[in-house]
Design a protein around this motif. Structure first.
Motif, mmCIF file in Angstrom:
data_model
loop_
_atom_site.group_PDB
_atom_site.id
_atom_site.type_symbol
_atom_site.label_atom_id
_atom_site.label_comp_id
_atom_site.label_asym_id
_atom_site.label_seq_id
_atom_site.Cartn_x
_atom_site.Cartn_y
_atom_site.Cartn_z
ATOM 1 N N VAL A 90 0.833 -1.199 0.000
ATOM 2 C CA VAL A 90 0.000 0.000 0.000
ATOM 3 C C VAL A 90 0.875 1.259 0.000
ATOM 4 O O VAL A 90 1.760 1.430 0.845
ATOM 5 C CB VAL A 90 -0.944 0.013 1.223
ATOM 6 N N GLY A 91 0.618 2.110 -0.989
ATOM 7 C CA GLY A 91 1.334 3.371 -1.094
ATOM 8 C C GLY A 91 2.744 3.267 -1.642
ATOM 9 O O GLY A 91 3.444 4.273 -1.712
ATOM 10 N N LYS A 92 3.164 2.078 -2.057
ATOM 11 C CA LYS A 92 4.524 1.893 -2.558
ATOM 12 C C LYS A 92 4.539 1.812 -4.087
ATOM 13 O O LYS A 92 3.506 1.636 -4.728
ATOM 14 C CB LYS A 92 5.139 0.618 -1.966
ATOM 15 N N THR A 93 5.726 1.924 -4.638
ATOM 16 C CA THR A 93 5.928 1.737 -6.075
ATOM 17 C C THR A 93 6.701 0.445 -6.284
ATOM 18 O O THR A 93 7.800 0.283 -5.748
ATOM 19 C CB THR A 93 6.694 2.917 -6.692
ATOM 20 N N LEU A 94 6.131 -0.460 -7.042
ATOM 21 C CA LEU A 94 6.717 -1.782 -7.281
ATOM 22 C C LEU A 94 7.218 -1.871 -8.719
ATOM 23 O O LEU A 94 6.469 -1.611 -9.658
ATOM 24 C CB LEU A 94 5.678 -2.877 -7.035
ATOM 25 N N LEU A 95 8.482 -2.247 -8.882
ATOM 26 C CA LEU A 95 9.028 -2.544 -10.210
ATOM 27 C C LEU A 95 8.842 -4.026 -10.493
ATOM 28 O O LEU A 95 9.288 -4.882 -9.725
ATOM 29 C CB LEU A 95 10.519 -2.210 -10.270
ATOM 30 N N ILE A 96 8.169 -4.333 -11.594
ATOM 31 C CA ILE A 96 8.068 -5.706 -12.089
ATOM 32 C C ILE A 96 8.850 -5.759 -13.395
ATOM 33 O O ILE A 96 8.657 -4.923 -14.270
ATOM 34 C CB ILE A 96 6.601 -6.117 -12.316
ATOM 35 N N TYR A 97 9.739 -6.734 -13.508
ATOM 36 C CA TYR A 97 10.551 -6.824 -14.728
ATOM 37 C C TYR A 97 10.409 -8.208 -15.344
ATOM 38 O O TYR A 97 10.261 -9.218 -14.657
ATOM 39 C CB TYR A 97 12.020 -6.503 -14.443
ATOM 40 N N SER A 98 10.393 -8.237 -16.669
ATOM 41 C CA SER A 98 10.240 -9.499 -17.393
ATOM 42 C C SER A 98 11.601 -10.173 -17.472
ATOM 43 O O SER A 98 12.489 -9.705 -18.168
ATOM 44 C CB SER A 98 9.669 -9.262 -18.793
ATOM 45 N N GLU A 99 11.722 -11.246 -16.750
ATOM 46 C CA GLU A 99 13.021 -11.885 -16.529
ATOM 47 C C GLU A 99 13.454 -12.769 -17.683
ATOM 48 O O GLU A 99 14.647 -12.890 -17.969
ATOM 49 C CB GLU A 99 12.906 -12.713 -15.233
ATOM 50 N N GLN A 100 12.510 -13.441 -18.348
ATOM 51 C CA GLN A 100 12.888 -14.489 -19.295
ATOM 52 C C GLN A 100 12.336 -14.192 -20.695
ATOM 53 O O GLN A 100 12.334 -13.062 -21.131
ATOM 54 C CB GLN A 100 12.465 -15.845 -18.736
#
Length: 449
Positions: free
Chosen positions: A191-201
């Protein structure tokens, strides 16, 4: 009185020491010349072995095999020579020859964890999963930090449908990226955070697992999604993404990160809880309209993918020669190639076939998605297009090798990941004829949706 060594032996010793020093410093070409000079004087088992390692490093595999076999003939009974030769035989699909060599390694060195791992890999590719699991567990017992054994054990668990344990163990793979910020574990509040999602494969993995991003966004965070350029136009439609970043570009600030391939673990995914929609991606309407003009006609349209990237380590098993496939494609359909590239060995067959090929006109996956959306049926080997077609909700037939990737599970012709997929599996290794017979029957009984 002490006898001086013969000059002949002095020359041999000097050549050996000089070659060895060069080899240790990775001056392979110079070391090779000295090893070869040494062998003109007399047979030398370790010189043959070291030459083999140089040739293997240079991917001159036949030369390496010859050197290792010469070393063995001179009674070099060392685990490394058998292990290296086994590695080469495995790459040449000489499975039982490689397995025999790994067994010799273990007989000479019972604590050789990598030999157990490699034996497991062979049995896994032969679909002998219980044998493979036993070898992986032995390797892990010998070396708890054996990442390869942990990873391959996790893939067997996933193939058997044990997603909870499988995805948990899959987390032991080496991290693809190192960030100063913490990794999201699926438990801590976002909650209230910024999440980096990266495509690994690969592209297919990104298409399969991007379904989780909307679930993440509902946890109250801002999502940055880093994705490879060919997928970026397609991915922009995803709900829940605040910011897209092309892979390789500078990243904006974030609080926490997570690989796309770790999201199933973070959400504690089981077979019953897989987020599975009829479609979770859509094609660009304007591109669909543009492609519709090129693909007008009354016959049912079938999209085809018969080969993937040649750099994929499993390509020899998953790809089919076009000439082999053509015999199973009856008249009465319009066939469209969904591959952007066609390998050289298929050029003649393609030119002499009724298949329409657009090549470079498929600029990225958004174009491929538009073409897929206009198909009545998509037929694909296990490549990213199979995932794309199914993610669009299109009826998709996937042609699978005898030992398929974990995501297709075992002994079933459907997929809990994709409601519109039908799986056609080989009965035995390299037996595409049984698969193509099933495909032909489906064509003969095809009813347009």
């Amino acid at each position: 009185m002490k006898q001086h060594p013969k000059p002949h032996n002095d020359e041999i010793d000097a050549l050996w020491e000089q070659a060895l020093n060069l080899h240790k410093r990775s001056h392979d070409d110079e070391a090779q010349k000295l090893y070869e000079k040494l062998l003109t004087i007399q047979p030398h088992a370790h010189a043959y072995y070291n030459l083999g390692t140089i040739f293997q490093k240079q991917e001159k595999l036949e030369e390496a095999i010859e050197m290792y076999e010469e070393a063995i003939a001179l009674q070099l009974n060392h685990p490394n020579v058998y292990y290296n030769l086994g590695v080469i035989f495995k790459t040449q699909n000489r499975f039982e020859d490689a397995a025999t060599l790994y067994e010799k390694v273990i007989a000479l060195s019972p604590d050789h964890a990598n030999a157990y791992t490699n034996l497991g890999n062979i049995r896994k590719e032969q679909n002998r999963l219980e044998d493979a699991m036993a070898f992986y567990e032995k390797a892990i017992a010998l070396n708890p930090n054996n990442t390869n054994a942990h990873l391959n054990k996790s893939l067997i668990l996933l193939a058997k449908g044990d997603l909870l344990e499988g995805f948990a163990l899959y987390e032991k793979r080496r991290p693809a990226r190192a960030f100063l910020k913490p990794t999201w574990n699926g438990v801590d509040s976002l909650v209230g955070k910024t999440l980096l999602i990266y495509s690994e494969q690969g592209f297919g993995d990104t298409i399969q697992f991007c379904r989780y991003i909307e679930m993440v966004a509902k946890l109250g965070c801002m999502v940055i999604f880093e994705v490879a350029k060919p997928l970026l136009p397609l991915m922009r439609q995803l709900r829940g993404v605040s910011c897209f970043v092309e892979k390789g570009e500078a990243l904006p600030p974030f609080d926490v990160h997570c690989s796309l391939l770790s999201l199933p673990f973070a959400f504690q995914t089981t077979l019953e809880s897989i987020p599975s929609k009829e479609n979770y991606l859509t094609a660009d309407p304007q591109k669909v309209a543009d492609w519709q003009k090129l693909l007008s006609g009354t016959k049912p349209k079938v999209g085809l993918v018969w080969s993937g990237s040649e750099t994929n380590k499993g390509d020899a098993y998953r790809s089919i020669f076009l000439e082999t496939l053509l015999a199973s494609l009856p008249k009465g359909f319009e066939y469209i190639c969904l591959q952007k590239e066609v390998r050289q060995s298929d050029h003649t067959a393609l030119e002499n076939s009724p298949i329409r090929f657009f090549g470079e006109a498929l600029h990225d996956f958004s174009d491929t998605a538009a073409v897929c959306s206009l198909m009545d049926l998509v037929v694909s080997v296990d490549t990213s297009v199979a995932h794309l077609s199914a993610a669009l909700g299109k009826k998709t037939l996937v042609l699978l090798p005898f030992a398929p990737d974990w995501r297709w599970l075992l002994e079933r012709n459907d997929s809990p990941w994709y409601p519109t997929i039908q799986l056609l599996r080989q009965d035995t290794m390299d037996d595409w004829q049984s698969v193509l017979h099933q495909l032909n029957q489906i064509f003969l009984n095809f009813e347009r949706q």
